[in-house]
Every structure is written in structure tokens, then in C-alpha cells.
Motif scaffolding. Structure first.
Motif, short mmCIF file in Angstrom:
data_model
loop_
_atom_site.label_atom_id
_atom_site.label_comp_id
_atom_site.label_asym_id
_atom_site.label_seq_id
_atom_site.Cartn_x
_atom_site.Cartn_y
_atom_site.Cartn_z
N PHE A 124 -11.32 5.82 -5.49
CA PHE A 124 -11.75 4.52 -6.00
C PHE A 124 -11.78 4.52 -7.53
N PRO A 125 -11.20 3.48 -8.15
CA PRO A 125 -10.78 2.19 -7.59
C PRO A 125 -9.33 2.14 -7.09
N TYR A 126 -8.71 3.30 -6.88
CA TYR A 126 -7.32 3.34 -6.44
C TYR A 126 -7.22 3.99 -5.06
N SER A 127 -6.26 3.52 -4.25
CA SER A 127 -5.92 4.20 -3.00
C SER A 127 -4.44 3.98 -2.70
N ARG A 128 -3.86 4.96 -2.02
CA ARG A 128 -2.45 4.86 -1.62
C ARG A 128 -2.34 5.23 -0.14
N THR A 129 -1.59 4.42 0.60
CA THR A 129 -1.38 4.67 2.03
C THR A 129 0.11 4.65 2.32
N GLU A 130 0.57 5.66 3.05
CA GLU A 130 1.97 5.75 3.45
C GLU A 130 2.06 5.79 4.97
N PHE A 131 2.96 4.98 5.52
CA PHE A 131 3.16 4.91 6.96
C PHE A 131 4.52 5.50 7.31
N SER A 132 4.58 6.18 8.46
CA SER A 132 5.86 6.75 8.90
C SER A 132 5.87 6.87 10.42
N ASN A 133 7.06 7.07 10.96
CA ASN A 133 7.24 7.28 12.40
C ASN A 133 8.22 8.44 12.58
N PRO A 134 7.74 9.67 12.32
CA PRO A 134 8.63 10.83 12.37
C PRO A 134 9.18 11.13 13.75
N GLU A 135 8.52 10.63 14.81
CA GLU A 135 8.99 10.90 16.16
C GLU A 135 10.27 10.15 16.51
N PHE A 136 10.52 9.02 15.84
CA PHE A 136 11.68 8.21 16.23
C PHE A 136 12.46 7.68 15.02
N LEU A 137 11.78 6.92 14.17
CA LEU A 137 12.48 6.26 13.06
C LEU A 137 12.86 7.22 11.94
N LYS A 138 12.03 8.22 11.73
CA LYS A 138 12.24 9.19 10.65
C LYS A 138 12.41 8.47 9.30
N GLU A 139 13.55 8.68 8.64
CA GLU A 139 13.73 8.11 7.30
C GLU A 139 14.07 6.62 7.33
N LYS A 140 14.22 6.03 8.50
CA LYS A 140 14.55 4.61 8.58
C LYS A 140 13.38 3.70 8.17
N LEU A 141 12.14 4.22 8.24
CA LEU A 141 10.97 3.42 7.89
C LEU A 141 10.29 3.98 6.65
N SER A 142 10.10 3.12 5.68
CA SER A 142 9.34 3.47 4.48
C SER A 142 8.38 2.33 4.18
N LEU A 143 7.09 2.57 4.36
CA LEU A 143 6.07 1.54 4.11
C LEU A 143 4.92 2.16 3.34
N ARG A 144 4.61 1.56 2.19
CA ARG A 144 3.57 2.10 1.31
C ARG A 144 2.70 0.96 0.80
N LEU A 145 1.39 1.21 0.80
CA LEU A 145 0.43 0.25 0.26
C LEU A 145 -0.37 0.93 -0.85
N ASP A 146 -0.32 0.35 -2.03
CA ASP A 146 -1.13 0.82 -3.15
C ASP A 146 -2.18 -0.23 -3.48
N SER A 147 -3.44 0.18 -3.57
CA SER A 147 -4.54 -0.76 -3.84
C SER A 147 -5.29 -0.34 -5.10
N ILE A 148 -5.55 -1.31 -5.96
CA ILE A 148 -6.35 -1.07 -7.16
C ILE A 148 -7.36 -2.20 -7.30
N CYS A 149 -8.62 -1.85 -7.50
CA CYS A 149 -9.68 -2.83 -7.76
C CYS A 149 -9.92 -2.92 -9.26
N ALA A 150 -10.11 -4.14 -9.76
CA ALA A 150 -10.33 -4.35 -11.19
C ALA A 150 -11.34 -5.47 -11.39
N PRO A 151 -12.15 -5.42 -12.45
CA PRO A 151 -13.16 -6.45 -12.72
C PRO A 151 -12.56 -7.66 -13.42
#
Length: 297
Positions: A96-123
Motif C-alpha cells: 500500500f498504496p500500490y498493488s500488482r496482480t497477474e493472472f495466468s492459466n498455465p494448465e491450458f492457455l500458457k503464454e496466450k493469456l496475459s492479464l495484469r492489474l496495477d492499483s495505486i491510491c492517491a489523495p
């Protein structure tokens, strides 16, 4: 590839946010323990050397979850997708105030899926032009979306008057209802900047999946923050110890339902939680238990 930046203005302070977020996360999980798909929390541990958008390094908390999706996918996906495709890995780095989330499906999609969420809180009120430190090429692709938690259209079947910021007024703080040009006049105020970057490489399904992901994330963000505001009288004035006790009790409940061992805080053991509850949580502070994923999304 799609790059969307959600800007969510909230009538709370930066100091209040960690408690508000942790409380709302746990309350949602308690509501939905009997619903949704299962999540395996396979790892939760303190980490160092988290890279921030400006290149600096900091310490925080890492959580790895594995979603076993069933009910939280559209009908067309259930028909077309093999079971390996419905296993989603989520890795979240919280500082906090930063976070990073990465999603993947190594069982099937492997490198076909790239999804990332970066969150920053600011006043601020969503006025930071490049808080995620994007390159000129990324800025050219970025779409900015201002999400109004009071003005967003909610489907009738999902609407709850008790979670409507347009009519809610806090008895403890006097905040609300959120009407008119509230985003420019409310105090205290802060903004959550959520950057969604996605690339799905599957001919014939790319547009459909990317559109679904965009719509799903918008819905998750809206629902979670509407609840956070309308539950303000429940979390306002709580301490970190209060929230910690609530989280521990909720974890015991979820462990009991899933017939899993307790005492998982800071361990590498696994625990199952309902996916519908967990996916409502975009990011967390290091004080939080591994019950709240990022949607940092």
C-alpha cells in the motif's frame, strides 16, 4: 492488447482506506461463504524488492491463489472451455498504496493469456495524468474510465437500496448521500487508479474474452466500492486489531467449511474460499490476511 485505466474517486481518506478495505473484504467473504467457486490460497508470505511503477523498490506481501472456476464464467465459456481452462492463477504483490496482480492459466492457455492489474491510491480527485508511469506508446493506447460509484447503472436484479450511495447517509460521519457533482466537492477524498492490461491470443475468441474481462472488472470495482462506502458506519473507528480479529474468525469459518487446517496466516498452506467473494477485492495492504485478492485488478 487493451489498456484501460479506471479512476475511482472515494469519499474517504488515505488513512481510512486500509481499514475500510480490509473490513469490506472480510464482510463480503462472510456474506458469500456458501456461494461461488473455490479458491486455493497456495502461498502467503512477506516479500521484499517489489518494483513500483517509478522504478523504486519496497517490501510488502505476496499471495498466490488458484481459482477453480465453475459458476463465475459465462455460459458460452462453459460450453466451449475444457476444464483445464477454468483454472486461473492469481499472483498479487501488495505494498500500500500500490498493488500488482497477474493472472495466468498455465494448465491450458500458457503464454496466450496475459492479464495484469496495477492499483495505486492517491489523495486526489483522479487528476494524476500518468500515475502508473506509462511509456508514450502505452499512453497512446490507454483508455481512461471514470467510474462513479453513485452514478453507475446497476442491473435491477443486483440492486440493493442499502448499498446505494445516492441515498445512503452515514450517521457516524455525516457523509452522503453522494448526489450531483459530489466527486468535485466531497471531503475527505481519494482516488484509486486501476490499470488493466490484457492480451489474449486466441483467434476467434480474442475480442469476446477481452470484452468480457473488461465488463467483469468494471462490475467488480463498482460493487466493491459501493459496499465500502455504504458500510462506513460499520468500519469507521475500527483499529487494525479489530479487523485482524474479524479476519481470523472468518478464516476459521472458511477453513471449517472446506475441512482445511487452521492457522494459515503467513504460511504456505492452502485454504479454500468462495471465488465470488474473493474476486470482489481489487487490492490489499500488508496488514491484511490472505483473504483479500487484489483485483488490483
Amino acid at each position: 492488447m487493451i489498456i484501460k485505466e479506471y479512476r475511482i474517486i472515494l469519499p474517504i481518506s488515505m488513512e481510512e482506506y486500509p481499514i475500510a478495505h480490509s473490513y469490506t473484504t472480510t464482510a463480503v467473504i462472510r456474506q458469500d461463504l456458501a456461494l461461488g467457486d473455490d479458491i486455493e490460497i497456495s502461498k502467503s508470505e512477506p516479500v521484499t524488492n517489489i518494483r513500483l511503477p517509478d522504478g523504486k523498490r519496497t517490501s510488502g506481501h505476496f499471495v498466490h491463489k488458484v481459482y477453480h472456476l465453475r459458476r463465475q464464467v459465462p455460459k458460452w465459456a462453459k460450453v466451449l472451455a475444457p476444464k483445464e481452462l477454468l483454472v486461473l492463477h492469481e499472483k498479487t504483490w501488495n505494498a500500500f498504496p500500490y498493488s500488482r496482480t497477474e493472472f495466468s492459466n498455465p494448465e491450458f492457455l500458457k503464454e496466450k493469456l496475459s492479464l495484469r492489474l496495477d492499483s495505486i491510491c492517491a489523495p486526489d480527485r483522479g487528476t494524476s495524468e500518468n500515475i502508473h508511469c506509462l511509456t508514450p506508446a502505452e499512453l497512446a493506447q490507454r483508455e481512461i474510465i471514470y467510474l462513479d460509484i453513485a452514478g453507475e447503472q446497476i442491473p435491477r436484479k443486483e440492486y440493493k437500496a442499502e448499498c446505494d450511495p445516492k441515498i445512503y447517509r452515514s450517521t457516524r460521519t455525516g457523509r452522503g448521500p453522494l448526489v450531483g457533482d459530489w466527486q468535485h466537492s466531497v471531503s475527505p477524498v481519494m482516488c484509486c487508479y486501476k490499470l488493466m492490461t490484457m492480451d489474449f491470443k486466441w483467434l476467434g475468441l480474442q475480442d469476446k474474452v477481452e470484452k468480457y474481462a473488461y465488463e467483469a472488472e468494471r462490475k467488480v470495482f463498482c460493487q466493491f466500492y459501493r459496499q465500502m462506502f455504504c458500510w462506513i458506519d460499520q468500519w469507521y473507528g475500527l483499529t487494525q486489531a479489530d479487523v485482524r480479529a474479524m479476519e481470523e474468525d472468518t478464516c476459521r469459518q472458511s477453513c471449517s467449511r472446506a475441512n482445511r487446517p487452521q492457522g494459515l496466516f503467513g504460511s504456505k498452506s492452502a485454504v479454500l474460499l468462495p471465488a465470488r467473494a474473493a474476486r470482489l477485492v481489487p487490492e490489499s495492504k500488508s496488514l491484511s490476511l490472505p483473504l483479500d485478492p487484489s483485483t488490483g485488478f
